[in-house]
Motif scaffolding. Structure first.
Motif, PDB file in Angstrom:
ATOM      1  N   PRO A   1       0.797  -1.228   0.000  1.00 49.82           N
ATOM      2  CA  PRO A   1       0.000   0.000   0.000  1.00 49.82           C
ATOM      3  C   PRO A   1       0.830   1.280   0.000  1.00 49.82           C
ATOM      4  N   ALA A   2       2.153   1.168   0.182  1.00 50.52           N
ATOM      5  CA  ALA A   2       3.004   2.354   0.146  1.00 50.52           C
ATOM      6  C   ALA A   2       3.098   2.943  -1.257  1.00 50.52           C
ATOM      7  N   TYR A   3       2.747   2.146  -2.271  1.00 47.14           N
ATOM      8  CA  TYR A   3       2.834   2.585  -3.657  1.00 47.14           C
ATOM      9  C   TYR A   3       1.444   2.791  -4.248  1.00 47.14           C
ATOM     10  N   ALA A   4       1.303   3.834  -5.056  1.00 50.17           N
ATOM     11  CA  ALA A   4       0.097   3.971  -5.873  1.00 50.17           C
ATOM     12  C   ALA A   4       0.057   2.806  -6.863  1.00 50.17           C
ATOM     13  N   SER A   5      -1.157   2.365  -7.221  1.00 47.39           N
ATOM     14  CA  SER A   5      -1.294   1.166  -8.034  1.00 47.39           C
ATOM     15  C   SER A   5      -2.080   1.451  -9.298  1.00 47.39           C
ATOM     16  N   TYR A   6      -1.676   0.782 -10.384  1.00 48.66           N
ATOM     17  CA  TYR A   6      -2.274   1.011 -11.698  1.00 48.66           C
ATOM     18  C   TYR A   6      -2.592  -0.330 -12.343  1.00 48.66           C
ATOM     19  N   GLY A   7      -3.894  -0.669 -12.352  1.00 49.62           N
ATOM     20  CA  GLY A   7      -4.313  -1.973 -12.849  1.00 49.62           C
ATOM     21  C   GLY A   7      -4.239  -2.126 -14.345  1.00 49.62           C
ATOM     22  N   ASP A   8      -3.986  -1.035 -15.081  1.00 48.74           N
ATOM     23  CA  ASP A   8      -3.901  -1.127 -16.534  1.00 48.74           C
ATOM     24  C   ASP A   8      -2.486  -1.422 -17.017  1.00 48.74           C
ATOM     25  N   GLU A   9      -1.538  -1.581 -16.097  1.00 50.85           N
ATOM     26  CA  GLU A   9      -0.147  -1.844 -16.463  1.00 50.85           C
ATOM     27  C   GLU A   9       0.239  -3.267 -16.068  1.00 50.85           C
ATOM     28  N   ASP A  10       1.234  -3.810 -16.767  1.00 49.67           N
ATOM     29  CA  ASP A  10       1.786  -5.123 -16.442  1.00 49.67           C
ATOM     30  C   ASP A  10       3.298  -5.069 -16.446  1.00 49.67           C
ATOM     31  N   CYS A  11       3.906  -5.993 -15.717  1.00 47.50           N
ATOM     32  CA  CYS A  11       5.365  -6.108 -15.681  1.00 47.50           C
ATOM     33  C   CYS A  11       5.888  -7.117 -16.693  1.00 47.50           C
ATOM     34  N   TYR A  12       5.124  -8.179 -16.917  1.00 45.75           N
ATOM     35  CA  TYR A  12       5.580  -9.266 -17.779  1.00 45.75           C
ATOM     36  C   TYR A  12       4.446  -9.705 -18.701  1.00 45.75           C
ATOM     37  N   VAL A  13       4.823 -10.116 -19.904  1.00 44.11           N
ATOM     38  CA  VAL A  13       3.927 -10.847 -20.785  1.00 44.11           C
ATOM     39  C   VAL A  13       4.660 -12.110 -21.205  1.00 44.11           C
ATOM     40  N   VAL A  14       4.111 -13.254 -20.819  1.00 40.42           N
ATOM     41  CA  VAL A  14       4.693 -14.549 -21.160  1.00 40.42           C
ATOM     42  C   VAL A  14       3.885 -15.124 -22.316  1.00 40.42           C
ATOM     43  N   ALA A  15       4.562 -15.444 -23.421  1.00 45.00           N
ATOM     44  CA  ALA A  15       3.874 -15.922 -24.624  1.00 45.00           C
ATOM     45  C   ALA A  15       4.315 -17.336 -24.957  1.00 45.00           C
ATOM     46  N   GLY A  16       3.325 -18.187 -25.203  1.00 46.38           N
ATOM     47  CA  GLY A  16       3.592 -19.561 -25.586  1.00 46.38           C
ATOM     48  C   GLY A  16       2.941 -19.906 -26.906  1.00 46.38           C
ATOM     49  N   THR A  17       2.977 -21.167 -27.254  1.00 46.14           N
ATOM     50  CA  THR A  17       2.453 -21.601 -28.551  1.00 46.14           C
ATOM     51  C   THR A  17       0.928 -21.645 -28.588  1.00 46.14           C
ATOM     52  N   PHE A  18       0.267 -21.607 -27.418  1.00 48.98           N
ATOM     53  CA  PHE A  18      -1.196 -21.628 -27.367  1.00 48.98           C
ATOM     54  C   PHE A  18      -1.806 -20.313 -26.906  1.00 48.98           C
ATOM     55  N   GLY A  19      -1.008 -19.475 -26.214  1.00 50.89           N
ATOM     56  CA  GLY A  19      -1.585 -18.240 -25.697  1.00 50.89           C
ATOM     57  C   GLY A  19      -0.576 -17.434 -24.912  1.00 50.89           C
ATOM     58  N   SER A  20      -1.062 -16.364 -24.270  1.00 53.16           N
ATOM     59  CA  SER A  20      -0.173 -15.483 -23.509  1.00 53.16           C
ATOM     60  C   SER A  20      -0.826 -15.084 -22.195  1.00 53.16           C
ATOM     61  N   LEU A  21       0.017 -14.719 -21.237  1.00 53.50           N
ATOM     62  CA  LEU A  21      -0.431 -14.306 -19.911  1.00 53.50           C
ATOM     63  C   LEU A  21       0.287 -13.019 -19.541  1.00 53.50           C
ATOM     64  N   ALA A  22      -0.482 -11.994 -19.161  1.00 48.31           N
ATOM     65  CA  ALA A  22       0.094 -10.742 -18.672  1.00 48.31           C
ATOM     66  C   ALA A  22       0.072 -10.768 -17.149  1.00 48.31           C
ATOM     67  N   VAL A  23       1.188 -10.391 -16.544  1.00 47.69           N
ATOM     68  CA  VAL A  23       1.348 -10.436 -15.086  1.00 47.69           C
ATOM     69  C   VAL A  23       1.783  -9.054 -14.609  1.00 47.69           C
ATOM     70  N   PRO A  24       1.125  -8.492 -13.572  1.00 44.51           N
ATOM     71  CA  PRO A  24       0.229  -9.140 -12.607  1.00 44.51           C
ATOM     72  C   PRO A  24      -1.272  -8.965 -12.847  1.00 44.51           C
ATOM     73  N   SER A  25      -1.685  -8.395 -13.988  1.00 46.86           N
ATOM     74  CA  SER A  25      -3.130  -8.251 -14.208  1.00 46.86           C
ATOM     75  C   SER A  25      -3.799  -9.599 -14.426  1.00 46.86           C
ATOM     76  N   MET A  26      -3.015 -10.608 -14.813  1.00 46.91           N
ATOM     77  CA  MET A  26      -3.472 -11.988 -15.026  1.00 46.91           C
ATOM     78  C   MET A  26      -4.446 -12.113 -16.197  1.00 46.91           C
ATOM     79  N   ARG A  27      -4.268 -11.222 -17.196  1.00 44.40           N
ATOM     80  CA  ARG A  27      -5.092 -11.297 -18.403  1.00 44.40           C
ATOM     81  C   ARG A  27      -4.556 -12.393 -19.316  1.00 44.40           C
ATOM     82  N   LEU A  28      -5.451 -13.304 -19.670  1.00 48.28           N
ATOM     83  CA  LEU A  28      -5.118 -14.448 -20.520  1.00 48.28           C
ATOM     84  C   LEU A  28      -5.698 -14.258 -21.915  1.00 48.28           C
ATOM     85  N   LYS A  29      -4.909 -14.596 -22.914  1.00 44.39           N
ATOM     86  CA  LYS A  29      -5.408 -14.685 -24.292  1.00 44.39           C
ATOM     87  C   LYS A  29      -4.975 -16.029 -24.842  1.00 44.39           C
ATOM     88  N   THR A  30      -5.942 -16.900 -25.146  1.00 47.51           N
ATOM     89  CA  THR A  30      -5.633 -18.239 -25.636  1.00 47.51           C
ATOM     90  C   THR A  30      -6.516 -18.566 -26.830  1.00 47.51           C
TER      91      THR A  30
END
Length: 350
Positions: free
Chosen positions: A246-275
């Motif tokens: 809570p010491a930091y302001a938070s922005y749910g529209d941003e992500d730190c990582y996008v992991v992409a595989g052969t079936f889909g991708s995951l954005a972290v930490p929003s946890m948005r999946l595209k498969t």
């Protein structure tokens, strides 16, 4: 079973945070504070704790059941060795050591003494990371192909004015901040076997870098790219997106990582999946099925302390071992070397 008596060495910011979570964690309690600084006396008084100036004094007068070492990096190895020789379980803040050589010595001592050591890479205890790893392990993304990541944030002038050493060689975001990202990337994509990097100090002009662009090769054959800066006015950092501190302001529209595989991708930490709906019918012309994986956001420091209690009692193996701590430091040092030399630096497993 009696509460585990835990002493904290180091009354700085992270030491204070550990003290707070110990007080809030079932099965343990604060027993003492170790710190020679004048400010520590007030911290001990507020917490109603005995204060010791060094570990030897603590061990001679009021031996605890376990110790949290939240002291400056240069003290990590000698203090950890002192605790291990005394047979005490240790939660050792990251980095495990100032150098890989010192880290190896600590790993060897921990093995020889069969010690219980948890390295304080607290993001490993984040439920966000736990869920992301689960989705990847389940094969939801298929075989991992690539990961992109960023840690872009702005450190104010006071950060450097308060501690001028942060402007000099041995500091900088690669050595101070990247080690967090290295562990996260290893958890998501596996072992890093080679790195290359560019670094720049064009914005602040300090002897140490303020920005770096990093490429990584993983043992699986997957590739990664990462951009790091402590002078970028951006919210794309773990602290500003994970909603865990809570010491930091938070922005749910941003992500730190996008992991992409052969079936889909995951954005972290929003946890948005595209498969893709069908593994047999994948194409960039086909629409994705979109979803957001459910996750409970909890304080990873609190979860880490609950885990440490189990580790100290011999009820669990450390989630972040001394070997993990050494490996994270090896890769971080390799990134610094790659930025300095312009070469691809291999990071083979030992």
């Amino acid at each position: 079973m009696d509460d585990l008596r835990i002493a904290v060495a180091g009354a700085g910011y992270i030491g204070q945070a550990h003290m707070a979570v110990i007080e809030a964690t079932e099965g343990c309690r604060l027993s003492a504070l170790v710190d020679p600084s004048p400010a520590a006396a007030e911290s001990a008084r507020r917490a109603g704790l005995p204060l010791y100036t060094d570990l030897s004094q603590l061990l001679a007068r009021d031996r605890p059941d376990a110790v949290v070492l939240a002291t400056p990096n240069a003290l990590h190895v000698p203090q950890a060795l002192q605790c291990l020789e005394a047979g005490l379980p240790v939660l050792l803040e990251k980095p495990i050591a100032p150098t890989v050589q010192e880290a190896r010595a600590l790993v060897q001592a921990a093995a020889r003494l069969q010690s219980r050591v948890l390295i304080g890479h607290h993001r490993a205890h984040s439920p966000i990371m736990e869920r992301a790893r689960q989705l990847i392990a389940e094969g939801q993304l298929g075989a991992i192909v690539a990961v992109t990541g960023a840690a872009l944030f702005f450190k104010p002038d006071a950060y450097f004015d308060d501690s001028p050493w942060r402007r000099e060689a041995g500091a900088g975001p690669i050595l101070l901040n990247m080690i967090h990202e290295v562990h996260n990337l290893r958890m998501l994509c596996g072992e890093v076997v080679a790195v290359q990097a560019f670094a720049s100090h064009a914005t602040r002009g300090f002897p140490v870098e303020d920005t770096a662009a990093i490429n990584l090769r993983f043992a699986s054959g997957a590739l990664g790219s990462f951009v790091l800066s402590d002078t970028a006015a951006s919210a794309r950092s773990w602290e500003q997106t994970a909603q865990e501190n809570p010491a930091y302001a938070s922005y749910g529209d941003e992500d730190c990582y996008v992991v992409a595989g052969t079936f889909g991708s995951l954005a972290v930490p929003s946890m948005r999946l595209k498969t893709y709906a069908s593994a047999a019918d994948r194409s960039w012309w086909k629409p994705f099925t979109t979803d957001t994986a459910a996750v409970v956001r909890e304080d990873p420091l609190a979860r880490q302390m609950a885990h440490f209690v189990q580790v100290a009692r011999g009820q669990a193996a450390p989630l972040v071992s001394v070997h993990d701590g050494l490996r994270n430091l090896q890769i971080t040092e390799a990134i610094a070397e790659a930025a300095r030399t312009g070469a691809v630096v291999d990071t083979p497993l030992e």
